[in-house]
Design a protein around this motif. Sequence first.
Motif, short mmCIF file in Angstrom:
data_model
loop_
_atom_site.label_atom_id
_atom_site.label_comp_id
_atom_site.label_asym_id
_atom_site.label_seq_id
_atom_site.Cartn_x
_atom_site.Cartn_y
_atom_site.Cartn_z
N HIS A 276 -1.57 3.38 3.33
CA HIS A 276 -2.20 3.01 2.07
C HIS A 276 -3.53 2.31 2.30
N GLY A 277 -4.08 2.31 3.51
CA GLY A 277 -5.32 1.61 3.76
C GLY A 277 -5.17 0.11 3.72
N ILE A 278 -3.92 -0.37 3.72
CA ILE A 278 -3.68 -1.80 3.69
C ILE A 278 -2.93 -2.17 4.95
N THR B 7 -8.06 7.02 2.48
CA THR B 7 -7.48 5.69 2.26
C THR B 7 -6.64 5.69 1.00
N ARG B 8 -5.84 4.68 0.88
CA ARG B 8 -4.99 4.44 -0.29
C ARG B 8 -4.12 5.65 -0.62
N VAL B 9 -3.56 6.27 0.42
CA VAL B 9 -2.45 7.21 0.24
C VAL B 9 -1.40 6.84 1.28
N GLU B 10 -0.16 7.28 1.05
CA GLU B 10 0.89 7.01 2.01
C GLU B 10 0.83 8.07 3.10
N ILE C 202 -7.78 -5.76 -2.76
CA ILE C 202 -8.19 -7.15 -2.51
C ILE C 202 -9.38 -7.49 -3.39
N ALA D 299 1.69 -3.19 2.74
CA ALA D 299 1.47 -3.30 1.29
C ALA D 299 2.57 -4.11 0.60
N LEU E 74 3.69 0.05 -7.05
CA LEU E 74 2.83 -0.02 -5.86
C LEU E 74 1.66 0.93 -6.01
N GLU F 119 -5.28 -7.04 5.69
CA GLU F 119 -5.62 -6.87 4.28
C GLU F 119 -4.51 -7.39 3.37
N MET G 240 -1.97 -0.78 -6.32
CA MET G 240 -2.60 -0.89 -5.01
C MET G 240 -3.44 0.33 -4.66
N LEU G 241 -3.05 1.48 -5.16
CA LEU G 241 -3.69 2.70 -4.68
C LEU G 241 -4.63 3.31 -5.71
#
Lengths: 174, 432
Positions: free
Chosen positions: A109-111, B15-18, B128, A63, B111, A115, B115-116
């Motif tokens: 983070h799914g990235i 998704t989209r978590v650390e 994206i 990320a 961030l 990505e 992003m999340l």
Amino acid sequence: MTDIANRMIKPATDHALNSQQRIRVIGIGSHHGADLSGWLACERLQTITMINQFDWQLCRTPAQLPQLVTNCHAVVIVDAVLNNQPAGQVISLSWPVTFDRYPSVCSSHGIGVFEALQLASTLDQLPSHTYVLGITISNRQQDATVVVTEALPQLQQELNRIADHIASIGCHNL
Amino acid sequence: MTQQRDISIKVPVLTRVEGEGALRLQIKNGVIEDLQLQIYEPPRLFEKMLLGREPNDVIDIVARICGICPVAYQMTAVQAFENLCEVEVTPWIRAMRRVFYCGEWLQSHALHIHMLAAPDFLGFDNIIEMASKHASVVRRGLRLQALGNDLIALFGARSVHPVGVQVGGFYHAPAVTAVAQIIERLQAAKQDADELVRWTASLPLPAEEQQFVSVALRHANEYPMNEGRIISSSGLNIDCHEYPAHFREHQVPHSTALHALLQDRPYLVGPLARINLNADNLPIELHNLLTTCGITFPSQNMFHSIVARAAECWLAINEAIHLLQDYTQPSEAAIPWQARAGSGMMATEAPRGLLWHHYEVDAAGQVLTARIVPPTSQNQARIEEDLRHSFESIDLGQKDDALRLHGETVIRNYDPCISCATHFLQLDVRRD
């Protein structure tokens, strides 16, 4: 280190590249098992690589890549890749042709790497010369030290090849 | 709840978590039968790794608990040891440590916001997709994140595993020229900060209020980061040394990260809790900006967490400018100290909330015991409580994908750092 020194590949000729041709090498990793490989590889490469136009960075998650790939002529990402090849091999990829076939091993983070580079590309922030050097691992708990030791000569060879390529085309593309 | 459809939701990878974790939800005849936030990564055993170490080694090691909030771990550890050794740092060290922390809040919040969390509220699957329609917004987020990382590097030599902190101060004081350069960038970022608050406040955030207890530090004179008393919205007001007497950690079968309770109840830590308990300590300019945007704190709407983070970005930028504007480079970046045996504790405000450390040290200055309570583990019970409340409040006739997204959005409000609490989330969907 003696073993590594004995296997060191002769460095490429140090072309007179200017600052605009600096190649940023970014190691991605974390403290978890084999995911340390990207960091460890960069730290070791920095001590044995003779070419001085490399700019070394470490990165905790993909990320962070979009901000790290700006303002350089070329970027090389070094990361662990989980696949069925023997551990310690190096998969060399160049953007954008084949990245989608090699997802990152530990994407937070799914990235993942793909990505993150895609995001940078969407934002017009990705250098035109972007490479990924994937260090193969066979499982996430593998000892990164062993993996990186095995991969080091090939990593150095790939960096030299990339540097030679950038030097040969750089004066025409600036 | 009137929905009679039996539902079983399983998210194998949040998704989209650390880090990584799992959500399991089972509803039968419209009643939640089972709801678990499952974290089953093996414990990382950092507290054991610290045994036998000297304080300055501990400071470097704990930075590696998390690659996203290393400053928080270093600041909490170093002050725990300084409390033990009765080290009173200089005003310069105190101020610069606050700047150091500002950098971490800025990079972590930027961030998370961009992003999340933001994709959830704009209907995008990921950053994206969002970048293709909101490129300027995403670029702003990356600019702020980079600025935060560079603020950290100013004192820590690097943003990944900074190495600049030692007991008694820092290893290095930045040059005046380096500080001047960062001040320029901070000044330029003020407009980004204003726009960020306005933009997050304008997002289509659900209007869902719920009851929860906020816990955070409170300082008499400033918005809390590095020091303060631990307070709660239920009336708690204690010194950090009293933390163990009031907060209880316990193991749950479905998680390797411990849960924490205050008076046997879940509680919230993090930006929303902080701003709820310290709204009167916000700079008047920020308070007015939030009012203009129609946002009032305290808030019992967890979806206002993204606005709280944006407000803290604003605060971090302006606070860093304030603390650096008259910067002079000291002759020494640290003061001498003497190791001693005893017990040291400290609590600071990590980006994700209250972080508490306790060390017992022997006469040789080596750690005998260590206990670290991260914010994400403190929030786990609250997250499960929130999920239960949220699923009981919404129309369960929606498709499973919508329910799954809703669950993930609720979890993302907390910006969990599962690496700190210990790792991985997978969502299991089971239908009866």
